[in-house]
Design an enzyme around this catalytic site. Structure first.
Site, mmCIF file in Angstrom:
data_model
loop_
_atom_site.group_PDB
_atom_site.id
_atom_site.type_symbol
_atom_site.label_atom_id
_atom_site.label_comp_id
_atom_site.label_asym_id
_atom_site.label_seq_id
_atom_site.Cartn_x
_atom_site.Cartn_y
_atom_site.Cartn_z
ATOM 1 N N ARG A 230 0.856 -1.188 0.000
ATOM 2 C CA ARG A 230 0.000 0.000 0.000
ATOM 3 C C ARG A 230 0.892 1.238 0.000
ATOM 4 O O ARG A 230 1.672 1.449 0.938
ATOM 5 C CB ARG A 230 -0.911 0.008 1.242
ATOM 6 C CG ARG A 230 -1.736 1.262 1.338
ATOM 7 C CD ARG A 230 -2.743 1.306 2.478
ATOM 8 N NE ARG A 230 -3.362 2.610 2.432
ATOM 9 C CZ ARG A 230 -3.360 3.511 3.415
ATOM 10 N NH1 ARG A 230 -2.859 3.232 4.599
ATOM 11 N NH2 ARG A 230 -3.900 4.691 3.230
ATOM 12 N N HIS B 91 -2.828 11.010 0.322
ATOM 13 C CA HIS B 91 -2.361 10.823 1.702
ATOM 14 C C HIS B 91 -1.789 12.167 2.179
ATOM 15 O O HIS B 91 -0.605 12.313 2.412
ATOM 16 C CB HIS B 91 -1.320 9.700 1.765
ATOM 17 C CG HIS B 91 -1.134 9.097 3.136
ATOM 18 N ND1 HIS B 91 -1.346 7.753 3.407
ATOM 19 C CD2 HIS B 91 -0.758 9.646 4.307
ATOM 20 C CE1 HIS B 91 -1.099 7.514 4.692
ATOM 21 N NE2 HIS B 91 -0.733 8.647 5.263
ATOM 22 N N GLU C 192 -7.452 8.733 5.835
ATOM 23 C CA GLU C 192 -7.758 9.405 7.099
ATOM 24 C C GLU C 192 -8.208 10.852 6.924
ATOM 25 O O GLU C 192 -7.522 11.790 7.362
ATOM 26 C CB GLU C 192 -6.532 9.361 8.025
ATOM 27 C CG GLU C 192 -6.080 7.958 8.358
ATOM 28 C CD GLU C 192 -5.005 7.926 9.439
ATOM 29 O OE1 GLU C 192 -4.500 8.996 9.806
ATOM 30 O OE2 GLU C 192 -4.682 6.834 9.911
ATOM 31 N N ASN D 233 -7.908 2.147 9.457
ATOM 32 C CA ASN D 233 -6.622 2.340 10.133
ATOM 33 C C ASN D 233 -6.880 2.427 11.624
ATOM 34 O O ASN D 233 -7.770 3.192 12.044
ATOM 35 C CB ASN D 233 -5.954 3.658 9.713
ATOM 36 C CG ASN D 233 -5.395 3.632 8.306
ATOM 37 O OD1 ASN D 233 -5.518 2.630 7.603
ATOM 38 N ND2 ASN D 233 -4.782 4.730 7.913
ATOM 39 N N TYR E 121 -4.677 2.254 15.605
ATOM 40 C CA TYR E 121 -3.430 2.045 16.347
ATOM 41 C C TYR E 121 -3.638 1.881 17.847
ATOM 42 O O TYR E 121 -2.849 1.249 18.508
ATOM 43 C CB TYR E 121 -2.493 3.251 16.149
ATOM 44 C CG TYR E 121 -1.918 3.396 14.768
ATOM 45 C CD1 TYR E 121 -2.646 3.964 13.726
ATOM 46 C CD2 TYR E 121 -0.625 2.969 14.496
ATOM 47 C CE1 TYR E 121 -2.103 4.114 12.456
ATOM 48 C CE2 TYR E 121 -0.061 3.118 13.234
ATOM 49 C CZ TYR E 121 -0.805 3.685 12.210
ATOM 50 O OH TYR E 121 -0.259 3.827 10.967
ATOM 51 N N GLU F 230 -3.847 0.144 8.005
ATOM 52 C CA GLU F 230 -2.689 0.561 8.813
ATOM 53 C C GLU F 230 -2.866 0.089 10.240
ATOM 54 O O GLU F 230 -3.959 0.202 10.813
ATOM 55 C CB GLU F 230 -2.542 2.095 8.873
ATOM 56 C CG GLU F 230 -1.856 2.723 7.700
ATOM 57 C CD GLU F 230 -1.728 4.235 7.849
ATOM 58 O OE1 GLU F 230 -1.494 4.731 8.964
ATOM 59 O OE2 GLU F 230 -1.878 4.920 6.818
HETATM 60 C C1 GBH Z 1 -1.412 7.422 10.640
HETATM 61 O O1 GBH Z 1 -2.377 8.202 11.294
HETATM 62 C C2 GBH Z 1 -1.074 8.031 9.286
HETATM 63 O O2 GBH Z 1 -1.944 7.569 8.275
HETATM 64 C C3 GBH Z 1 0.350 7.765 8.865
HETATM 65 O O3 GBH Z 1 0.688 8.581 7.783
HETATM 66 C C4 GBH Z 1 1.269 7.980 10.038
HETATM 67 O O4 GBH Z 1 2.612 7.811 9.675
HETATM 68 C C5 GBH Z 1 0.872 7.005 11.123
HETATM 69 O O5 GBH Z 1 -0.393 7.337 11.559
HETATM 70 C C6 GBH Z 1 1.771 7.036 12.360
HETATM 71 O O6 GBH Z 1 1.749 8.283 12.973
HETATM 72 O O7 GBH Z 1 -0.063 13.793 18.954
HETATM 73 O O8 GBH Z 1 -2.208 14.456 19.778
HETATM 74 O O9 GBH Z 1 -1.311 15.508 17.806
HETATM 75 C C7 GBH Z 1 -2.760 7.681 12.556
HETATM 76 C C8 GBH Z 1 -3.702 8.577 13.315
HETATM 77 C C9 GBH Z 1 -4.009 10.626 14.447
HETATM 78 C C10 GBH Z 1 -1.953 9.557 14.673
HETATM 79 C C11 GBH Z 1 -3.396 11.930 14.916
HETATM 80 C C12 GBH Z 1 -1.318 10.846 15.176
HETATM 81 C C13 GBH Z 1 -1.699 12.908 16.341
HETATM 82 C C14 GBH Z 1 -2.213 13.069 17.710
HETATM 83 N N1 GBH Z 1 -3.046 9.796 13.782
HETATM 84 N N2 GBH Z 1 -2.311 11.661 15.815
HETATM 85 S S1 GBH Z 1 -1.379 14.307 18.620
#
Ligand code: GBH
Length: 496
Positions: free
Chosen positions: A99, A144, A189, A331, A333, A400
């Site tokens: 991807r 993206h 996202e 996605n 995490y 993801e």
């Molecule tokens: C993914 O987003 C992205 O699709 C990808 O590009 C990125 O590399 C990956 O995460 C890892 O970071 O610290 O409070 O500002 C995941 C969802 C939501 C994660 C916003 C980071 C920031 C929160 N993202 N978050 S804050």
């Protein structure tokens, strides 16, 4: 790869971190494994061979203090020049698919279709044919987060006219690459684009207009997605026969207690974060979630606005948008705990005031290198069940999931993360009947992590960013993932 040894060492090295045993069941025969990256995070070559400027080029160059160590993606992993090495790594891992995303301004330097950059087209054609020659399916994201700067100059995503600009770009991509690409994702996202980019002003383009900007942005994006889907459906599907979807991200929202108030607050957070983008497309009724429509209309009125700050989708628009997916891309995490709270006082408009909940993460959860990312594998199983039930049992591809650390090669905590999250996903499939058909590790290699620059490492390959060659080295987690893919099994031997 001796998984049990890794898990044992990990338990010894990271005493105090709670662990659970990985599943010894096999993934279904048709289950697919991949890895992901995104153009701005890996390509570099930011101004090479006719590429135009995008909002991340602009943001990192003009507001360097917003990025850790003033880092940029100017060179990143240099995949623009080193993509053949990336393909070798993918081949070594044995992934079924890769991807990656297209850089809009590498293909259309102005953002508009008046000018096509042949060198950019050739780059992606070469990458795609190298993948196919090695039996790796391309899974392609159109957007993206890297909007061409000229389209930001006319307002970016809150401008509803961008619906057509995106649709024309999508048509260009389907025409150029659709004979070889059978899995398309329109947006990655949109919550991050809209909330962080046009609401909170935290990421490119850095527009602060909370309570207004993120809603106008979402209105454009769900319509732009739908238009691209219909274009594919009418003009390309008959000959190309691929699939189109959109990637929406979610963190599981766990109620802070058994009280009805906390359960309601957790559900409201899921609707405001995930449902906002998913409901119009994936829900059989379409439209934005009712709880958002009601709350934002109510607060807007009290604030003195003549209409709701949330744009209204007409009946025709609802019809046009709903059902525009061939599978669901998710996605995820991590997880947040949610408690009910009194509604924020009426005052300046804002997304968090419209939402009015209180969130926290349990201090006992294991950390990553990212403040927001705590290791909560059970949250993934709950989220998958919620998505399955809320959207009528769709086919789900996890596009993801991954873990950040300091970049060490012997990344035992990342192995544990993958083993535990994949266990939770396997349980959702085998025990709960959720139709997950694919899993994508973020990321193939360490890369530019947006505002966090190169401080957080998500790769299963290490990249040496001090080295002009950007040397890549497989990590222990890469070896582990390779064995998982080869055996469809998370431990040394699975039940047959
Ligand atoms: C993914 O987003 C992205 O699709 C990808 O590009 C990125 O590399 C990956 O995460 C890892 O970071 O610290 O409070 O500002 C995941 C969802 C939501 C994660 C916003 C980071 C920031 C929160 N993202 N978050 S804050």
């Amino acid at each position: 790869m001796k998984v049990t040894i890794y898990l044992f060492c990990t338990a010894v090295l990271f005493l105090g971190q709670s662990r659970s045993e990985p599943s010894n069941k096999k993934f279904p025969e048709n289950f697919r494994f991949g890895v992901a990256t995104a153009a701005y995070q890996v390509e570099g070559g930011w101004a090479d061979d006719g590429k135009g400027e995008n909002i991340w080029d602009h943001y990192t160059h003009h507001q360097p203090d917003h990025i850790a160590n003033n880092a940029t993606g100017d060179v990143a992993c240099d995949s623009y020049h080193k993509y053949m090495e990336d393909v070798e790594m993918l081949k070594n891992l044995g992934v079924n698919y890769y991807r990656f995303s297209l850089s809009w301004s590498r293909i259309l330097p102005t953002g508009y279709t008046n000018q096509i950059n042949e060198a950019g087209v050739t780059y992606y054609k070469n990458l795609i044919s190298a993948l196919k020659e090695n039996g790796i399916e391309p899974f392609v994201t159109l957007y993206h987060w890297d909007l061409p700067q000229p389209l930001q100059e006319i307002g970016g995503w809150p401008n509803p006219l961008l619906e057509d600009n995106f649709a024309e770009y999508a048509r260009t991509a389907f025409t150029l690459f659709g004979d070889d690409v059978k899995n398309w994702m329109t947006f990655n996202e949109p919550q991050q684009t809209c909330l962080f980019g046009y609401g909170l002003g935290a990421t490119a383009p850095g527009a602060s207009a909370s309570g207004i900007g993120e809603y106008k942005c979402a209105y454009t994006i769900v319509k732009a997605h739908a238009k691209a889907y219909h274009i594919y459906d009418e003009e390309f599907r008959p000959t190309q026969n691929g699939r189109v979807s959109i990637v929406v991200d979610a963190s599981w929202a766990e109620p802070g207690s058994d009280s009805d108030e906390d359960k309601e607050a957790a559900e409201r957070l899921l609707q405001f974060s995930y449902g906002f983008y998913a409901h119009p497309i994936y829900h059989p009724d379409g439209n934005f979630p009712q709880v958002m429509i009601d709350r934002i209309a109510d607060r807007s009125e009290k604030e003195g606005f003549p209409t709701s700050r949330l744009p209204e989708l007409s009946t025709e628009e609802i019809e046009y948008i709903r059902g525009t997916f061939d599978f669901l891309c998710l996605n995820s995490y991590t997880t947040n705990m949610v408690k009910w709270t009194n509604d924020y006082a009426i005052g300046a408009p804002g997304y968090y005031a419209d939402l009015s909940v209180s969130t926290y993460q349990d201090p006992s959860w294991n950390n990553s290198a990212s403040g927001w990312l705590k290791v909560v594998p059970w949250g993934m199983r709950k989220l998958l069940n919620w998505v399955d039930q809320t959207y009528n049992h769709p086919e789900i591809v996890i596009t993801e999931n991954g873990f950040s650390d300091d970049g060490r090669l012997d990344d035992l905590t990342r192995i544990n993360y993958y083993a535990e999250y994949l266990t939770s996903i396997l349980e959702a499939v085998l025990e709960d009947g959720v139709n997950v058909t694919g899993y994508t590790a973020w990321s193939l290699m360490d890369n530019f992590q947006w505002n966090f620059g190169y401080l957080e490492k998500f790769g299963i390959y290490q990249v040496d960013f001090e080295d002009p060659d950007r040397t890549r080295t497989i990590k222990s987690s890469g070896e582990y993932y390779k064995s998982v893919i080869a055996n469809k099994c998370l431990v040394d031997t699975c039940e047959e």
